[in-house]
Write a protein that holds these residues in place. Structure first.
Motif, PDB file in Angstrom:
ATOM      1  N   ALA A 115      67.055  28.472  -1.444  1.00 41.76           N
ATOM      2  CA  ALA A 115      67.209  27.036  -1.205  1.00 41.76           C
ATOM      3  C   ALA A 115      68.512  26.754  -0.468  1.00 41.76           C
ATOM      4  O   ALA A 115      68.557  25.934   0.440  1.00 41.76           O
ATOM      5  CB  ALA A 115      67.167  26.273  -2.526  1.00 41.76           C
ATOM      6  N   LEU A 116      69.600  27.432  -0.847  1.00 43.73           N
ATOM      7  CA  LEU A 116      70.876  27.261  -0.168  1.00 43.73           C
ATOM      8  C   LEU A 116      70.760  27.681   1.293  1.00 43.73           C
ATOM      9  O   LEU A 116      71.218  26.989   2.193  1.00 43.73           O
ATOM     10  CB  LEU A 116      71.972  28.066  -0.870  1.00 43.73           C
ATOM     11  CG  LEU A 116      73.368  27.970  -0.272  1.00 43.73           C
ATOM     12  CD1 LEU A 116      73.867  26.539  -0.321  1.00 43.73           C
ATOM     13  CD2 LEU A 116      74.313  28.880  -1.017  1.00 43.73           C
ATOM     14  N   ALA A 117      70.112  28.817   1.536  1.00 44.63           N
ATOM     15  CA  ALA A 117      69.934  29.293   2.908  1.00 44.63           C
ATOM     16  C   ALA A 117      69.074  28.324   3.714  1.00 44.63           C
ATOM     17  O   ALA A 117      69.313  28.102   4.893  1.00 44.63           O
ATOM     18  CB  ALA A 117      69.320  30.688   2.912  1.00 44.63           C
ATOM     19  N   ALA A 118      68.075  27.722   3.078  1.00 43.25           N
ATOM     20  CA  ALA A 118      67.192  26.790   3.778  1.00 43.25           C
ATOM     21  C   ALA A 118      67.932  25.521   4.184  1.00 43.25           C
ATOM     22  O   ALA A 118      67.594  24.890   5.170  1.00 43.25           O
ATOM     23  CB  ALA A 118      65.994  26.445   2.900  1.00 43.25           C
ATOM     24  N   CYS A 119      68.958  25.138   3.429  1.00 43.16           N
ATOM     25  CA  CYS A 119      69.725  23.926   3.741  1.00 43.16           C
ATOM     26  C   CYS A 119      70.724  24.146   4.866  1.00 43.16           C
ATOM     27  O   CYS A 119      71.265  23.206   5.405  1.00 43.16           O
ATOM     28  CB  CYS A 119      70.481  23.458   2.501  1.00 43.16           C
ATOM     29  SG  CYS A 119      69.383  22.894   1.190  1.00 43.16           S
ATOM     30  N   THR A 120      71.007  25.392   5.185  1.00 43.45           N
ATOM     31  CA  THR A 120      71.971  25.724   6.216  1.00 43.45           C
ATOM     32  C   THR A 120      71.236  25.935   7.530  1.00 43.45           C
ATOM     33  O   THR A 120      70.272  26.681   7.588  1.00 43.45           O
ATOM     34  CB  THR A 120      72.744  27.005   5.830  1.00 43.45           C
ATOM     35  OG1 THR A 120      73.317  26.808   4.545  1.00 43.45           O
ATOM     36  CG2 THR A 120      73.820  27.309   6.827  1.00 43.45           C
ATOM     37  N   SER A 150      86.400  22.632  -1.551  1.00 48.79           N
ATOM     38  CA  SER A 150      86.341  21.560  -0.552  1.00 48.79           C
ATOM     39  C   SER A 150      85.820  22.042   0.806  1.00 48.79           C
ATOM     40  O   SER A 150      85.609  21.227   1.698  1.00 48.79           O
ATOM     41  CB  SER A 150      87.720  20.920  -0.378  1.00 48.79           C
ATOM     42  OG  SER A 150      88.618  21.809   0.271  1.00 48.79           O
ATOM     43  N   GLN A 151      85.605  23.340   0.955  1.00 42.18           N
ATOM     44  CA  GLN A 151      85.141  23.879   2.235  1.00 42.18           C
ATOM     45  C   GLN A 151      83.713  23.402   2.503  1.00 42.18           C
ATOM     46  O   GLN A 151      82.858  23.442   1.623  1.00 42.18           O
ATOM     47  CB  GLN A 151      85.168  25.409   2.222  1.00 42.18           C
ATOM     48  CG  GLN A 151      86.534  26.000   2.037  1.00 42.18           C
ATOM     49  CD  GLN A 151      86.941  26.178   0.591  1.00 42.18           C
ATOM     50  OE1 GLN A 151      86.410  25.577  -0.312  1.00 42.18           O
ATOM     51  NE2 GLN A 151      87.938  27.032   0.369  1.00 42.18           N
ATOM     52  N   LYS A 152      83.487  22.956   3.734  1.00 45.10           N
ATOM     53  CA  LYS A 152      82.178  22.428   4.098  1.00 45.10           C
ATOM     54  C   LYS A 152      81.851  22.830   5.537  1.00 45.10           C
ATOM     55  O   LYS A 152      82.686  22.682   6.432  1.00 45.10           O
ATOM     56  CB  LYS A 152      82.198  20.910   3.949  1.00 45.10           C
ATOM     57  CG  LYS A 152      80.870  20.244   4.189  1.00 45.10           C
ATOM     58  CD  LYS A 152      80.876  18.788   3.782  1.00 45.10           C
ATOM     59  CE  LYS A 152      81.623  17.944   4.761  1.00 45.10           C
ATOM     60  NZ  LYS A 152      81.474  16.501   4.574  1.00 45.10           N
ATOM     61  N   TRP A 153      80.656  23.340   5.743  1.00 45.94           N
ATOM     62  CA  TRP A 153      80.140  23.692   7.060  1.00 45.94           C
ATOM     63  C   TRP A 153      78.977  22.756   7.356  1.00 45.94           C
ATOM     64  O   TRP A 153      78.031  22.665   6.580  1.00 45.94           O
ATOM     65  CB  TRP A 153      79.633  25.133   7.070  1.00 45.94           C
ATOM     66  CG  TRP A 153      80.693  26.160   6.853  1.00 45.94           C
ATOM     67  CD1 TRP A 153      81.160  26.620   5.662  1.00 45.94           C
ATOM     68  CD2 TRP A 153      81.416  26.860   7.852  1.00 45.94           C
ATOM     69  NE1 TRP A 153      82.133  27.562   5.855  1.00 45.94           N
ATOM     70  CE2 TRP A 153      82.313  27.737   7.203  1.00 45.94           C
ATOM     71  CE3 TRP A 153      81.399  26.843   9.252  1.00 45.94           C
ATOM     72  CZ2 TRP A 153      83.171  28.572   7.887  1.00 45.94           C
ATOM     73  CZ3 TRP A 153      82.257  27.671   9.934  1.00 45.94           C
ATOM     74  CH2 TRP A 153      83.138  28.530   9.260  1.00 45.94           C
ATOM     75  N   THR A 154      79.034  22.055   8.485  1.00 49.61           N
ATOM     76  CA  THR A 154      77.960  21.138   8.853  1.00 49.61           C
ATOM     77  C   THR A 154      77.657  21.256  10.334  1.00 49.61           C
ATOM     78  O   THR A 154      78.501  21.703  11.120  1.00 49.61           O
ATOM     79  CB  THR A 154      78.337  19.672   8.540  1.00 49.61           C
ATOM     80  OG1 THR A 154      79.564  19.358   9.202  1.00 49.61           O
ATOM     81  CG2 THR A 154      78.486  19.430   7.058  1.00 49.61           C
TER      82      THR A 154
END
Length: 188
Positions: free
Chosen positions: A15-20, A55-59
């Motif tokens: 699920a995490l991989a699918a959100c990326t 707090s790290q975020k990749w978008t």
């Protein structure tokens, strides 16, 4: 029960991989040889001690022309800590105190994905400042080398052993940062 836990963990990872996005994974998992011959960017930035833990975020965002940009950002805990030391220890910033009071300071880097989706260019890197009164400012600040080296803004303070040297260093920081923060708040 053991099989169920394994399936649950596998499902969470999937699920995490699918959100990326594909572009985010491309950037996150890439090695920038100009900074390190082997470490991928995600391994470096996701654990960099300058960032507030978690707090790290990749978008992925889109530019006006529709081209994809992957963005990394985190709360710059080291810069916040440095400003707190100045607030606590400086004797001369009484009139500039508000300049050192931040709700947040963030590191932010952009990576422009190639049209073919097979590579990217390192774009601009920024520090985003948000003062306690809501004023915001952004400055370009190339921090990737610092991250790969594992450096923190507070590193120079760790090796000061005398109170006199610490006081001198804090006052020096206040004199350098105060005018810079004043310019940023004024939009210059």
């Amino acid at each position: 029960m053991r099989v169920l836990c394994t399936l649950t963990l596998a499902a969470a990872a999937f699920a995490l991989a699918a959100c990326t996005s594909v572009n985010t994974r491309l950037v996150h998992d890439s090695v920038l040889v100009e900074y390190s011959p082997a470490a991928n960017m995600g391994d470096v930035l996701d654990v960099w001690g300058a960032c507030r833990k978690g707090s790290q975020k990749w978008t992925e965002i889109r530019r006006e022309d529709g081209s994809p940009v992957v963005q990394f950002e985190c709360s710059a805990q080291d810069l916040l800590d440095l400003n707190n030391v100045i607030l606590e220890k400086s004797r001369t910033i009484a009139k500039m105190r508000g300049l050192f009071e931040f709700d947040d300071i963030r590191y932010r880097a952009e990576f422009i994905v190639n049209a073919d989706g097979k590579g990217f260019t390192v774009g601009p890197q920024y520090n985003d400042y948000i003062w306690s009164d809501g004023v915001k400012a952004t400055r370009e600040a190339p921090f990737l080398q610092l991250a790969y080296d594992g450096n923190l803004a507070t590193d120079p303070l760790q090796y000061i052993q005398s109170e006199d040297k610490l006081a001198f260093t804090v006052e020096s920081y206040a004199q350098i940062l105060g005018p810079a923060y004043l310019e940023m708040r004024a939009g210059q």
